[in-house]
Design a protein around this motif. Sequence first.
Motif, PDB file in Angstrom:
ATOM      1  N   SER A 107     -14.531 -16.587 -56.912  1.00 37.25           N
ATOM      2  CA  SER A 107     -15.715 -17.018 -56.223  1.00 37.25           C
ATOM      3  C   SER A 107     -15.962 -17.098 -54.705  1.00 37.25           C
ATOM      4  O   SER A 107     -17.075 -16.623 -53.445  1.00 37.25           O
ATOM      5  CB  SER A 107     -16.110 -18.993 -56.844  1.00 37.25           C
ATOM      6  N   VAL A 113     -19.686 -16.967 -52.938  1.00 35.50           N
ATOM      7  CA  VAL A 113     -20.437 -18.873 -53.460  1.00 35.50           C
ATOM      8  C   VAL A 113     -19.564 -19.036 -54.665  1.00 35.50           C
ATOM      9  O   VAL A 113     -19.117 -18.587 -54.970  1.00 35.50           O
ATOM     10  CB  VAL A 113     -21.921 -17.867 -53.924  1.00 35.50           C
ATOM     11  N   LYS A 161     -19.449 -22.280 -58.085  1.00 32.85           N
ATOM     12  CA  LYS A 161     -19.781 -22.845 -58.831  1.00 32.85           C
ATOM     13  C   LYS A 161     -19.864 -24.175 -58.580  1.00 32.85           C
ATOM     14  O   LYS A 161     -19.394 -24.474 -57.774  1.00 32.85           O
ATOM     15  CB  LYS A 161     -18.766 -22.827 -60.240  1.00 32.85           C
ATOM     16  N   ASP A 199     -23.196 -23.593 -58.230  1.00 32.33           N
ATOM     17  CA  ASP A 199     -24.191 -23.030 -57.120  1.00 32.33           C
ATOM     18  C   ASP A 199     -24.880 -21.788 -58.109  1.00 32.33           C
ATOM     19  O   ASP A 199     -24.621 -21.425 -59.043  1.00 32.33           O
ATOM     20  CB  ASP A 199     -24.086 -22.334 -56.599  1.00 32.33           C
TER      21      ASP A 199
END
Length: 229
Positions: A126, A131, A133, A135
């Motif tokens: 990520s 980004v 999780k 998301d």
Amino acid sequence: METIVFDIGETLVRDDRYWASWANWLGVPPHTLSALVGAAVTQGRDSADALRILRPGMDVREASLARAAAGRGEHLDETDLYPDVRPALAELRALGVRVVVAGNGTVRAGELLRALDLPADLVVTSDEWGVTKPDPAFFARVLEVSGAAPERTLYVGDHPADDLFPAKSSGLRAAHVRRGAYGHWWADHPDVVETADWRVDALTELPALVVEARDSTPVGRLRTGPSSA
């Protein structure tokens, strides 16, 4: 399934070393921290809340950087992998499945995972994507690298809130693995049972399910293993 994407922590990699290293850093017995992690899991909270119980107001990311600066940062080797990881991933690739590893983790975790030379087409974390999780943008990136349609992409993970539910909300299929604290505690929750396309106790169950799904027209909603009720 054309592509199977795997979560990292407690799907491919045991978290034992991770929590033991935090306990050592905080100067508490490992079993004390493990108990607090278990309590957080049963309450549906972030497992990192266990660290904040011991050190109220802790910024976990800043503390992680301090550990790394002190030479006590992340470590990962072959012993941290669950024993079914290599055989399962290798068999899936032999079946022509694209295998991707994509989960929450640091840039360093990504480097350590790639150094293990797993039988995977892509390994990414990520932090490398920018980004995290759960998301939806994380799962949009998953679909970008999948190379397959959402309904032909399976996300495999242990965490209902971070893996199962957002993957399904993003149009992917999802498998819940009964592994680790979240995987065991939430495995038979009605929402997990209803949402998961597959529920498994070992990654080595996946190749047979891929073959079964390919033989089904249309692909059915499948359950397997002792987790199925």
